[in-house]
Scaffold this active site. Structure first.
Site, PDB file in Angstrom:
ATOM      1  N   PRO A  28      20.374   9.244  59.873  1.00  0.00           N
ATOM      2  CG  PRO A  28      18.899  11.030  60.079  1.00  0.00           C
ATOM      3  CD  PRO A  28      18.961   9.520  60.390  1.00  0.00           C
ATOM      4  CB  CYS A  30      25.859  16.453  60.617  1.00  0.00           C
ATOM      5  SG  CYS A  30      24.230  17.221  60.615  1.00  0.00           S
ATOM      6  CD  GLN A 106      17.573  14.207  59.019  1.00  0.00           C
ATOM      7  OE1 GLN A 106      18.725  14.558  59.037  1.00  0.00           O
ATOM      8  NE2 GLN A 106      16.881  13.743  60.128  1.00  0.00           N
ATOM      9  CG  HIS A 188      15.876  16.877  60.420  1.00  0.00           C
ATOM     10  ND1 HIS A 188      15.395  16.450  61.955  1.00  0.00           N
ATOM     11  CD2 HIS A 188      17.141  16.950  60.778  1.00  0.00           C
ATOM     12  CE1 HIS A 188      16.288  16.485  62.759  1.00  0.00           C
ATOM     13  NE2 HIS A 188      17.483  16.690  62.060  1.00  0.00           N
ATOM     14  CG  HIS A 191      17.404  15.997  66.558  1.00  0.00           C
ATOM     15  ND1 HIS A 191      18.043  15.307  65.760  1.00  0.00           N
ATOM     16  CD2 HIS A 191      16.651  15.194  67.119  1.00  0.00           C
ATOM     17  CE1 HIS A 191      18.081  13.983  65.950  1.00  0.00           C
ATOM     18  NE2 HIS A 191      17.110  13.566  66.975  1.00  0.00           N
ATOM     19  CE1 TYR A 193      19.722  21.920  64.205  1.00  0.00           C
ATOM     20  CE2 TYR A 193      19.041  19.543  64.157  1.00  0.00           C
ATOM     21  CZ  TYR A 193      19.775  20.748  64.381  1.00  0.00           C
ATOM     22  OH  TYR A 193      21.124  20.073  64.777  1.00  0.00           O
ATOM     23  NE  ARG A 241      15.801  10.414  63.393  1.00  0.00           N
ATOM     24  CZ  ARG A 241      17.220  10.387  63.806  1.00  0.00           C
ATOM     25  NH1 ARG A 241      17.974  11.343  63.518  1.00  0.00           N
ATOM     26  NH2 ARG A 241      17.393   9.171  64.112  1.00  0.00           N
ATOM     27  NE  ARG A 335      25.488   7.880  69.690  1.00  0.00           N
ATOM     28  CZ  ARG A 335      24.837   8.125  70.907  1.00  0.00           C
ATOM     29  NH1 ARG A 335      25.775   9.222  71.863  1.00  0.00           N
ATOM     30  NH2 ARG A 335      23.690   7.830  71.328  1.00  0.00           N
TER      31      ARG A 335
HETATM   32  C1  LIG Z   1      28.006  12.525  64.248  1.00  0.00           C
HETATM   33  C2  LIG Z   1      26.429  12.686  64.405  1.00  0.00           C
HETATM   34  C3  LIG Z   1      25.621  13.401  63.532  1.00  0.00           C
HETATM   35  C4  LIG Z   1      24.219  13.530  63.565  1.00  0.00           C
HETATM   36  N1  LIG Z   1      23.713  14.131  62.581  1.00  0.00           N
HETATM   37  C5  LIG Z   1      22.169  14.204  62.761  1.00  0.00           C
HETATM   38  C6  LIG Z   1      21.620  14.651  61.477  1.00  0.00           C
HETATM   39  O1  LIG Z   1      22.206  15.135  60.472  1.00  0.00           O
HETATM   40  N2  LIG Z   1      20.306  14.569  61.553  1.00  0.00           N
HETATM   41  C7  LIG Z   1      19.406  13.881  62.606  1.00  0.00           C
HETATM   42  O2  LIG Z   1      18.372  13.618  62.487  1.00  0.00           O
HETATM   43  N3  LIG Z   1      20.332  13.332  63.402  1.00  0.00           N
HETATM   44  C8  LIG Z   1      21.621  13.453  63.663  1.00  0.00           C
HETATM   45  N4  LIG Z   1      22.324  12.774  64.597  1.00  0.00           N
HETATM   46  C9  LIG Z   1      21.429  11.731  65.505  1.00  0.00           C
HETATM   47  C10 LIG Z   1      21.368  10.528  65.022  1.00  0.00           C
HETATM   48  O3  LIG Z   1      20.781  10.285  64.057  1.00  0.00           O
HETATM   49  C11 LIG Z   1      20.814   9.383  66.096  1.00  0.00           C
HETATM   50  O4  LIG Z   1      19.335   9.724  66.262  1.00  0.00           O
HETATM   51  C12 LIG Z   1      21.665   9.479  67.552  1.00  0.00           C
HETATM   52  O5  LIG Z   1      22.873   9.397  67.287  1.00  0.00           O
HETATM   53  C13 LIG Z   1      21.235   8.344  68.509  1.00  0.00           C
HETATM   54  O6  LIG Z   1      21.237   7.172  67.820  1.00  0.00           O
HETATM   55  P1  LIG Z   1      22.571   6.567  68.257  1.00  0.00           P
HETATM   56  O7  LIG Z   1      22.498   6.085  69.633  1.00  0.00           O
HETATM   57  O8  LIG Z   1      22.297   5.164  67.451  1.00  0.00           O
HETATM   58  O9  LIG Z   1      23.872   7.025  67.873  1.00  0.00           O
HETATM   59  C14 LIG Z   1      23.546  12.866  64.661  1.00  0.00           C
HETATM   60  C15 LIG Z   1      24.424  11.883  65.408  1.00  0.00           C
HETATM   61  C16 LIG Z   1      25.970  12.021  65.468  1.00  0.00           C
HETATM   62  C17 LIG Z   1      26.481  10.975  66.430  1.00  0.00           C
END
Ligand SMILES: Cc1cc2nc3c(=O)[nH]c(=O)nc-3n(C[C@H](O)[C@H](O)[C@H](O)COP(=O)(O)O)c2cc1C
Length: 369
Positions: A28, A30, A106, A188, A191, A193, A241, A335
């Protein structure tokens, strides 16, 4: 055949359950793209999620979709707190399905971390970081206690009536998500929240039935799970999560997550994604796969659940390794999938899948997979 591209089955209380075509999950993320500020997803969400469904993901999660307007992280978040939003998600879900992926939403409430500026380059350039000012339309937030997180404006401590109403909001959002056609609903609880704020002693300083002991701090989460599970059809998997660890002494630790995951499983949660942190200064590990041990610990506690690891899993062979070592059943990719929506198709090709088994969209068959 790589394990990453072997289908996987998610159990449900009733019925055959859900089979994913592979074990790659779009994390997920944002998008801060609802410039109309009404929480209604639109063409951006279709293009963004649709591209990743076409790119081969087994399960595509929406961004944190707010279950109430007050629970939005930013004013540009997408939501699921009213029927107009539910209806707008529906064609997005249909498109995800048309590409062979399952669609997950989510469900989210940011609690005391709500009402913050969208995390986009323009806002950052204008130093619009942290709590939205009253003049920019900031709103009051709610949490288990008035504990300030990361210097954000302190939330109001929720009354028992507000807690009960909030539990109902989660259930109502789940009903809308079902009507929109989603296959998986993820609570969720990570993080920093709202749900995590109740779980963690760092933010939950309540002295009533929702604070203090492990049993009391997990009460809100149990009530949310129970209410969502009752509203969400028994033939659909319910996911959660967690922040597996606050990485702070005296905070919510992996032993707590392991203990609570077993309880959540008993309450009908069959998919677990293990992130970490979100409250207070970061003291945790970093580097490739830094959160995989959290998933591995939960996998041991709930062996029959679908457990996914997340966090800097960028490389296909690294993802494969997470699965063959039994640390997790799937990987969530964040990412790396922003950079490359076709991450799964490319990964399948790199892991040696035959051309017939690479999950590319038919329109892209002439690419050199
Ligand atoms: C742009 C962006 C927005 C994110 N928004 C959320 C979100 O809405 N909900 C959530 O649980 N994690 C969110 N995350 C965290 C990601 O889901 C993920 O756990 C985190 O980026 C680590 O994984 P990665 O190294 O593969 O990016 C966000 C991360 C990024 C980069």
């Amino acid at each position: 055949m790589s394990k990453l591209f072997t289908p996987v089955h998610l159990a449900v209380p009733e019925g055959p359950g859900l089979t994913l075509r592979n074990r790659t999950v779009l994390a997920p993320m944002c998008q801060y793209s609802v410039t109309t500020l009404d929480g209604v997803p639109h063409a951006w969400h279709l293009a963004h999620l649709g591209a990743r469904a076409a790119g081969g993901f087994g399960l595509v999660f929406t961004e944190a979709a707010a279950i109430t307007a007050q629970g939005r992280i930013s004013d540009q978040d997408a939501g699921i707190w009213n029927d107009a939003q539910g209806r707008a998600w529906s064609p997005i879900v249909d498109f995800i399905h048309s590409q062979g992926a399952a669609a997950g939403i989510q469900l989210a409430h940011a609690g005391g971390k709500a009402s913050t500026y969208a995390w986009l380059p323009q806002q950052v350039a204008e130093h619009k970081i942290g709590s939205i000012s009253a003049t920019d339309g900031g709103w009051e937030t709610l949490g288990p206690a008035e504990t300030e997180i990361f210097g954000l404006t302190s939330p109001w401590s929720m009354t028992l009536e507000q807690i009960a109403a909030s539990v109902q909001d989660w259930a109502d959002a789940a009903l809308r998500a079902d009507a929109a056609g989603f296959d998986v609903a993820q609570i969720h609880a990570a993080h920093g929240y709202l749900v995590h704020q109740f779980l963690s002693p760092l933010t939950n300083t309540r002295t009533d039935a929702y604070g203090g002991s492990f049993e009391n701090r997990t009460r809100y989460a149990r009530e949310v799970i129970t209410a969502v599970r009752a509203a969400w059809p028994a033939h659909k998997p319910l996911a959660i999560r967690f922040s597996g660890d606050d990485w702070v002494e005296g905070g919510w630790r992996i032993a707590d997550t392991v203990r609570f995951a077993a309880e959540a499983f008993e309450l009908g949660v069959s998919a677990f994604d293990l992130s970490s942190a979100g409250i207070g200064k970061y003291h945790g590990p970093s580097g490739p796969g830094f959160q995989v041990p959290l998933a591995a610990a939960v996998k041991q506690a709930v062996p029959d659940a679908f457990v996914t690891a997340v966090g800097m899993i960028n490389d296909p062979s690294q993802a494969e390794q997470v699965l063959v070592t039994g640390s997790a059943d799937g990987v969530s990719i964040g990412r790396a999938a922003l950079k490359n929506p076709n991450w799964p198709a490319v990964a399948a090709s790199e892991l040696g899948a035959s051309r017939d088994d690479i999950p590319f969209a038919a329109q892209y068959w002439r690419a050199h997979w």
